[in-house]
Every structure is written in C-alpha cells, then in structure tokens.
Design an enzyme around this catalytic site. Structure first.
Site, PDB file in Angstrom:
ATOM      1  N   SER A   9      46.477   1.965  37.960  1.00  0.00           N
ATOM      2  CA  SER A   9      46.319   2.106  36.548  1.00  0.00           C
ATOM      3  C   SER A   9      47.705   2.071  35.986  1.00  0.00           C
ATOM      4  O   SER A   9      48.663   2.210  36.802  1.00  0.00           O
ATOM      5  CB  SER A   9      45.826   3.561  36.432  1.00  0.00           C
ATOM      6  OG  SER A   9      45.831   3.885  34.828  1.00  0.00           O
ATOM      7  N   HIS A  10      47.890   1.640  34.709  1.00  0.00           N
ATOM      8  CA  HIS A  10      49.121   1.681  34.147  1.00  0.00           C
ATOM      9  C   HIS A  10      49.740   3.079  33.728  1.00  0.00           C
ATOM     10  O   HIS A  10      50.942   3.229  33.388  1.00  0.00           O
ATOM     11  CB  HIS A  10      48.915   1.034  32.654  1.00  0.00           C
ATOM     12  CG  HIS A  10      48.658  -0.539  32.806  1.00  0.00           C
ATOM     13  ND1 HIS A  10      47.679  -1.206  33.416  1.00  0.00           N
ATOM     14  CD2 HIS A  10      49.604  -1.545  32.494  1.00  0.00           C
ATOM     15  CE1 HIS A  10      47.740  -2.359  33.360  1.00  0.00           C
ATOM     16  NE2 HIS A  10      49.072  -2.762  32.721  1.00  0.00           N
ATOM     17  N   SER A  11      48.735   3.963  33.663  1.00  0.00           N
ATOM     18  CA  SER A  11      48.864   5.396  33.461  1.00  0.00           C
ATOM     19  C   SER A  11      48.913   6.449  34.782  1.00  0.00           C
ATOM     20  O   SER A  11      47.599   6.463  35.262  1.00  0.00           O
ATOM     21  CB  SER A  11      48.024   5.883  32.293  1.00  0.00           C
ATOM     22  OG  SER A  11      48.151   7.451  32.099  1.00  0.00           O
TER      23      SER A  11
END
Length: 136
Positions: A9-11
């Site tokens: 995930s980007h986060s």
C-alpha cells in the site's frame, strides 16, 4: 505451513488497519501477513525492495499472495519479483483483488491451510458479496 500474505500500500496506516481488520477473522490463530507500505520517512509511496523483503518474510515455502492498493503498488510488486530467486518467484501470486475485501477472504482461507491458488481465488471474489447486494 500456510500460504503467506503480503499487503502493498501507499499508506502504512491504511495497510496496518486493513491487516488489523483481517486478523479479527482469525481469533487465536497466527498467519504470516507482511506489510510493505509507505516510505521510510513515513510518507506515501511504495518501494519494490520493501515488497521483496515482505515476500521473504511471509513465505514459509507454501507461497505468497500479494494484494496491492493502487497502480504504482502494482508496479512495485511486479518489480519486486525481479529481485527474487526463481524458486521464490514461482511461489508468488500477484492478485488483482480489492485490498480490504480481498485481504479478509484471503486470510481466512490461508489460515485453513488452503493452497496458494485457492487463497488467490478467494481474494479475487472479495467484491462479489457487495456487488450482489447492490445489484438487487
């Protein structure tokens, strides 16, 4: 041994929350779920080397199913495959499943001892209950 799961995930916060939610389906059971999310400084982004490391952490020899959130997470996961030995790469499935719904289904099926193919198939069916409900 069970199939491992990797969340890309980007986060980091998003990935950790999704994993926490999925683990609620496994009371008292353990499953290898590794996260490769965000940047080293806590920002948003993905890193192919971190994905490759997460695959190594999650792989017990039964294989790994990788779930990703957005476009460049897919690119990072694809690039990570290039960093792996051929034998490890052959045990990795990149899944087009929705991140949260797919992850919940995948962990339940993986914890039951299912094959990598069965875990990936369950992840792919992640949107089916919502689609069925909303189309009626």
């Amino acid at each position: 041994m069970t199939v491992g799961i990797v969340v890309v995930s980007h986060s980091r916060a998003l990935a950790d929350a999704a994993v926490e939610l999925a683990r609620q389906m496994l009371p008292g059971r353990e499953l290898a779920v590794a996260v490769a999310a965000g940047t080293e400084d806590g920002g948003l982004g993905t890193d192919a080397a971190a994905v490759a490391d997460a695959i190594g952490q999650a792989d017990s020899g039964e294989g790994v199913v990788v779930l990703m959130d957005l476009g460049s997470a897919v690119l990072s996961a694809e690039t990570a495959l290039e960093f792996l030995d051929d034998d490890v790469r052959s045990r990795v499935t990149l899944s087009a499943a929705p991140l949260v719904e797919g992850l919940v289904g995948a962990v339940v099926v993986a914890a039951s001892g299912a094959s990598r193919q069965a875990v990936a198939a369950e992840a792919e069916r992640g949107l089916a209950p919502k689609q069925a409900h909303l189309s009626s």
